[in-house]
Design a protein around this motif. Structure first.
Motif, mmCIF file in Angstrom:
data_model
loop_
_atom_site.group_PDB
_atom_site.id
_atom_site.type_symbol
_atom_site.label_atom_id
_atom_site.label_comp_id
_atom_site.label_asym_id
_atom_site.label_seq_id
_atom_site.Cartn_x
_atom_site.Cartn_y
_atom_site.Cartn_z
ATOM 1 N N GLU A 1 25.822 36.314 -8.381
ATOM 2 C CA GLU A 1 25.475 35.633 -9.578
ATOM 3 C C GLU A 1 24.636 34.547 -9.602
ATOM 4 O O GLU A 1 24.128 34.222 -10.597
ATOM 5 C CB GLU A 1 26.730 35.230 -10.126
ATOM 6 C CG GLU A 1 28.019 36.474 -10.321
ATOM 7 C CD GLU A 1 27.565 37.051 -11.504
ATOM 8 O OE1 GLU A 1 27.038 36.601 -12.356
ATOM 9 O OE2 GLU A 1 28.185 38.171 -11.760
ATOM 10 N N TYR A 2 24.440 33.869 -8.288
ATOM 11 C CA TYR A 2 23.640 32.670 -8.248
ATOM 12 C C TYR A 2 22.821 32.655 -7.046
ATOM 13 O O TYR A 2 22.983 33.448 -6.015
ATOM 14 C CB TYR A 2 24.520 31.559 -7.997
ATOM 15 C CG TYR A 2 25.767 31.216 -9.053
ATOM 16 C CD1 TYR A 2 25.320 30.487 -10.107
ATOM 17 C CD2 TYR A 2 26.786 31.531 -8.867
ATOM 18 C CE1 TYR A 2 26.254 30.189 -11.031
ATOM 19 C CE2 TYR A 2 27.875 31.575 -9.834
ATOM 20 C CZ TYR A 2 27.474 30.684 -11.071
ATOM 21 O OH TYR A 2 28.563 30.454 -12.198
ATOM 22 N N GLN A 3 21.649 31.923 -7.186
ATOM 23 C CA GLN A 3 20.663 31.560 -6.120
ATOM 24 C C GLN A 3 21.070 30.251 -5.727
ATOM 25 O O GLN A 3 20.947 29.247 -6.429
ATOM 26 C CB GLN A 3 19.342 31.573 -6.943
ATOM 27 C CG GLN A 3 18.122 31.224 -5.892
ATOM 28 C CD GLN A 3 16.887 31.151 -6.623
ATOM 29 O OE1 GLN A 3 16.625 31.190 -7.801
ATOM 30 N NE2 GLN A 3 15.856 31.009 -5.887
ATOM 31 N N PHE A 4 21.187 30.052 -4.371
ATOM 32 C CA PHE A 4 21.546 29.093 -3.713
ATOM 33 C C PHE A 4 20.546 27.785 -3.450
ATOM 34 O O PHE A 4 19.470 28.476 -2.905
ATOM 35 C CB PHE A 4 22.380 29.242 -2.370
ATOM 36 C CG PHE A 4 23.679 30.211 -2.652
ATOM 37 C CD1 PHE A 4 24.432 29.744 -3.726
ATOM 38 C CD2 PHE A 4 24.148 30.976 -1.756
ATOM 39 C CE1 PHE A 4 25.318 30.620 -3.883
ATOM 40 C CE2 PHE A 4 25.291 31.734 -1.840
ATOM 41 C CZ PHE A 4 25.952 31.625 -2.720
ATOM 42 N N ILE A 5 20.371 26.841 -3.748
ATOM 43 C CA ILE A 5 19.506 25.852 -3.595
ATOM 44 C C ILE A 5 19.725 25.116 -2.334
ATOM 45 O O ILE A 5 18.945 24.815 -1.376
ATOM 46 C CB ILE A 5 19.332 24.836 -4.731
ATOM 47 C CG1 ILE A 5 18.991 25.731 -6.057
ATOM 48 C CG2 ILE A 5 18.349 23.728 -4.594
ATOM 49 C CD1 ILE A 5 19.136 24.783 -7.450
ATOM 50 N N ASP A 6 20.893 24.807 -2.253
ATOM 51 C CA ASP A 6 21.312 23.796 -1.002
ATOM 52 C C ASP A 6 23.024 23.967 -0.717
ATOM 53 O O ASP A 6 23.672 24.091 -1.716
ATOM 54 C CB ASP A 6 21.033 22.369 -1.402
ATOM 55 C CG ASP A 6 20.750 21.242 -0.205
ATOM 56 O OD1 ASP A 6 20.550 21.951 0.788
ATOM 57 O OD2 ASP A 6 20.654 20.137 -0.350
ATOM 58 N N LYS A 7 23.103 23.963 0.644
ATOM 59 C CA LYS A 7 24.613 24.021 1.084
ATOM 60 C C LYS A 7 25.343 22.771 1.717
ATOM 61 O O LYS A 7 24.452 22.079 2.420
ATOM 62 C CB LYS A 7 24.746 25.300 2.008
ATOM 63 C CG LYS A 7 24.650 26.715 1.362
ATOM 64 C CD LYS A 7 24.977 27.892 2.297
ATOM 65 C CE LYS A 7 24.804 29.077 1.351
ATOM 66 N NZ LYS A 7 25.179 30.177 2.203
ATOM 67 N N TYR A 8 26.473 22.484 1.383
ATOM 68 C CA TYR A 8 27.053 21.485 2.027
ATOM 69 C C TYR A 8 28.711 21.929 2.497
ATOM 70 O O TYR A 8 29.218 22.740 1.856
ATOM 71 C CB TYR A 8 27.294 20.299 1.077
ATOM 72 C CG TYR A 8 26.190 19.798 0.447
ATOM 73 C CD1 TYR A 8 25.388 18.616 1.149
ATOM 74 C CD2 TYR A 8 25.497 20.179 -0.684
ATOM 75 C CE1 TYR A 8 24.357 18.014 0.637
ATOM 76 C CE2 TYR A 8 24.240 19.614 -1.058
ATOM 77 C CZ TYR A 8 23.787 18.570 -0.565
ATOM 78 O OH TYR A 8 22.656 18.112 -0.782
ATOM 79 N N THR A 9 28.740 21.186 3.617
ATOM 80 C CA THR A 9 30.087 21.568 4.143
ATOM 81 C C THR A 9 31.085 20.332 3.686
ATOM 82 O O THR A 9 30.909 19.260 4.156
ATOM 83 C CB THR A 9 30.367 21.679 5.551
ATOM 84 O OG1 THR A 9 29.453 22.807 5.766
ATOM 85 C CG2 THR A 9 31.819 22.091 5.932
ATOM 86 N N ALA A 10 32.363 20.515 3.097
ATOM 87 C CA ALA A 10 33.176 19.631 2.500
ATOM 88 C C ALA A 10 34.545 19.906 3.270
ATOM 89 O O ALA A 10 35.078 20.938 3.245
ATOM 90 C CB ALA A 10 33.077 19.497 1.130
ATOM 91 N N GLY A 11 35.384 18.542 3.258
ATOM 92 C CA GLY A 11 36.823 18.744 3.613
ATOM 93 C C GLY A 11 37.295 19.091 2.216
ATOM 94 O O GLY A 11 36.986 18.535 1.224
ATOM 95 N N VAL A 12 38.833 19.272 2.483
ATOM 96 C CA VAL A 12 39.627 19.454 1.008
ATOM 97 C C VAL A 12 40.957 18.689 1.341
ATOM 98 O O VAL A 12 41.564 18.573 2.415
ATOM 99 C CB VAL A 12 39.837 20.894 0.889
ATOM 100 C CG1 VAL A 12 40.628 21.085 -0.447
ATOM 101 C CG2 VAL A 12 38.827 21.836 1.015
ATOM 102 N N MET A 13 41.395 17.901 0.282
ATOM 103 C CA MET A 13 42.854 17.503 0.298
ATOM 104 C C MET A 13 43.711 18.364 -0.119
ATOM 105 O O MET A 13 43.686 18.870 -1.289
ATOM 106 C CB MET A 13 42.755 16.089 -0.643
ATOM 107 C CG MET A 13 42.033 15.126 0.040
ATOM 108 S SD MET A 13 42.090 13.539 -1.246
ATOM 109 C CE MET A 13 43.883 12.980 -0.916
ATOM 110 N N LEU A 14 44.521 18.761 0.820
ATOM 111 C CA LEU A 14 45.459 19.927 0.662
ATOM 112 C C LEU A 14 46.967 19.356 0.753
ATOM 113 O O LEU A 14 47.074 18.202 1.444
ATOM 114 C CB LEU A 14 45.603 20.947 1.590
ATOM 115 C CG LEU A 14 44.189 21.620 1.687
ATOM 116 C CD1 LEU A 14 43.897 22.764 2.837
ATOM 117 C CD2 LEU A 14 43.921 22.568 0.429
#
Length: 156
Positions: free
Chosen positions: A23-36
């Motif tokens: 569905e999308y064309q990726f411009i930039d990627k990041y890795t993020a932590g998640v508060m669970l």
């Protein structure tokens, strides 16, 4: 019994949002932590995550993950988590400011592309700054996929 439990919990969790790349064309990627919450990490380790409708939104300078379904933990009690809730993403301030400025452009959004467990045992979400594809772009991708499949079948 212990063997079954070990089989249930995967060693390497890598849940990919395949619909997003179509569905999308990726411009930039990041890795993020998640508060669970407590039982969410256990469900992620079992691989029970659905990110198809997921997206990210900035609220008061913080990035929040919406519409990602993490199934309730089967062994959980009444302290079990809510499957679909907003979760805070953890990024550096410089990354947050860069993402916020880029996401304000017309037609650009932030979507989760992958959930995985890091080497240290933390759940991480790979997010992408993405632009929606047009119908002709999607048709081109389908055509390329079909050609690749035919080449693989013929042995070339």
């Amino acid at each position: 019994m212990a063997k079954q439990e070990k089989d249930r919990i995967k060693k390497h969790v890598n849940i990919v949002n395949r619909k997003a790349s179509f569905e999308y064309q990726f411009i930039d990627k990041y890795t993020a932590g998640v508060m669970l919450k407590g039982t969410e990490i256990k469900s992620i380790r079992e691989g029970k995550v659905n990110m198809q409708d997921g997206y990210c939104v900035f609220t008061n300078g913080e990035l929040w993950l919406h519409n990602v379904h993490i199934s309730t933990y089967t062994e959980g009690t009444h302290f079990n988590h809510e499957p679909v809730r907003t979760r805070k993403l953890l990024l550096k301030k410089s990354e947050l400011s860069k993402l916020e400025s880029k996401s304000e452009e017309q037609g650009v959004t932030i979507i989760p592309t992958r959930v995985f467990i890091s080497d240290r045992g933390f759940a991480k979400v790979e997010i992408a700054l993405a632009k929606g594809k047009k119908l002709y772009d999607k048709r081109q991708d389908i055509k390329e996929k079909d050609v690749k499949r035919e080449l693989d079948r013929s042995g070339y």
